[in-house]
Design a protein around this motif. Sequence first.
Motif, PDB file in Angstrom:
ATOM      1  N   THR A 147      -5.597 -19.514   3.221  1.00  0.00           N
ATOM      2  CA  THR A 147      -5.528 -18.102   3.606  1.00  0.00           C
ATOM      3  C   THR A 147      -4.316 -17.455   2.959  1.00  0.00           C
ATOM      4  O   THR A 147      -3.332 -18.111   2.638  1.00  0.00           O
ATOM      5  CB  THR A 147      -5.426 -17.941   5.137  1.00  0.00           C
ATOM      6  N   TRP A 148      -4.414 -16.157   2.782  1.00  0.00           N
ATOM      7  CA  TRP A 148      -3.326 -15.381   2.206  1.00  0.00           C
ATOM      8  C   TRP A 148      -2.991 -14.253   3.154  1.00  0.00           C
ATOM      9  O   TRP A 148      -3.850 -13.719   3.846  1.00  0.00           O
ATOM     10  CB  TRP A 148      -3.731 -14.781   0.859  1.00  0.00           C
ATOM     11  N   ASP A 149      -1.747 -13.857   3.158  1.00  0.00           N
ATOM     12  CA  ASP A 149      -1.363 -12.730   3.993  1.00  0.00           C
ATOM     13  C   ASP A 149      -1.148 -11.462   3.190  1.00  0.00           C
ATOM     14  O   ASP A 149      -0.825 -10.425   3.725  1.00  0.00           O
ATOM     15  CB  ASP A 149      -0.122 -13.065   4.821  1.00  0.00           C
ATOM     16  N   ARG A 150      -1.339 -11.559   1.869  1.00  0.00           N
ATOM     17  CA  ARG A 150      -1.243 -10.380   0.997  1.00  0.00           C
ATOM     18  C   ARG A 150      -2.020 -10.668  -0.288  1.00  0.00           C
ATOM     19  O   ARG A 150      -2.233 -11.826  -0.653  1.00  0.00           O
ATOM     20  CB  ARG A 150       0.196 -10.016   0.703  1.00  0.00           C
ATOM     21  N   PRO A 151      -2.421  -9.611  -0.990  1.00  0.00           N
ATOM     22  CA  PRO A 151      -3.155  -9.800  -2.245  1.00  0.00           C
ATOM     23  C   PRO A 151      -2.287 -10.513  -3.289  1.00  0.00           C
ATOM     24  O   PRO A 151      -1.075 -10.320  -3.343  1.00  0.00           O
ATOM     25  CB  PRO A 151      -3.468  -8.380  -2.713  1.00  0.00           C
TER      26      PRO A 151
END
Length: 110
Positions: free
Chosen positions: A2-6
Amino acid sequence: MTWDRPTADCPVEVALAAVSGRWATLVLRNLLHGPQSFSSLRASLPSLSAKVLTERLDSLVAQGLVSCTRSPGFPVRTSYAVTSRGLLLRPLLVELYRTGEALLGEVPDH
């Protein structure tokens, strides 16, 4: 994962960055119909200033989405065309158009 920003290597971000910027989609749309000169692009987008058109074309050329060909002689003729890489954006632009039409036709929820 998962990522919390592009991130710059996210395929969605890459595709959106390719068509971002005011006027980029309209310049691409016109060039998808075939190669055009700077002046014909200006004529087809009369509200677009020459400065902004130059900036958009330079950006699209730098991304490898559009090619620029200058013919020898006087006056020099410049032609812009969508590259094979740029043609990959056609389905995205068509779908963005369809989605926009659908959104315009919907009544917002309140």
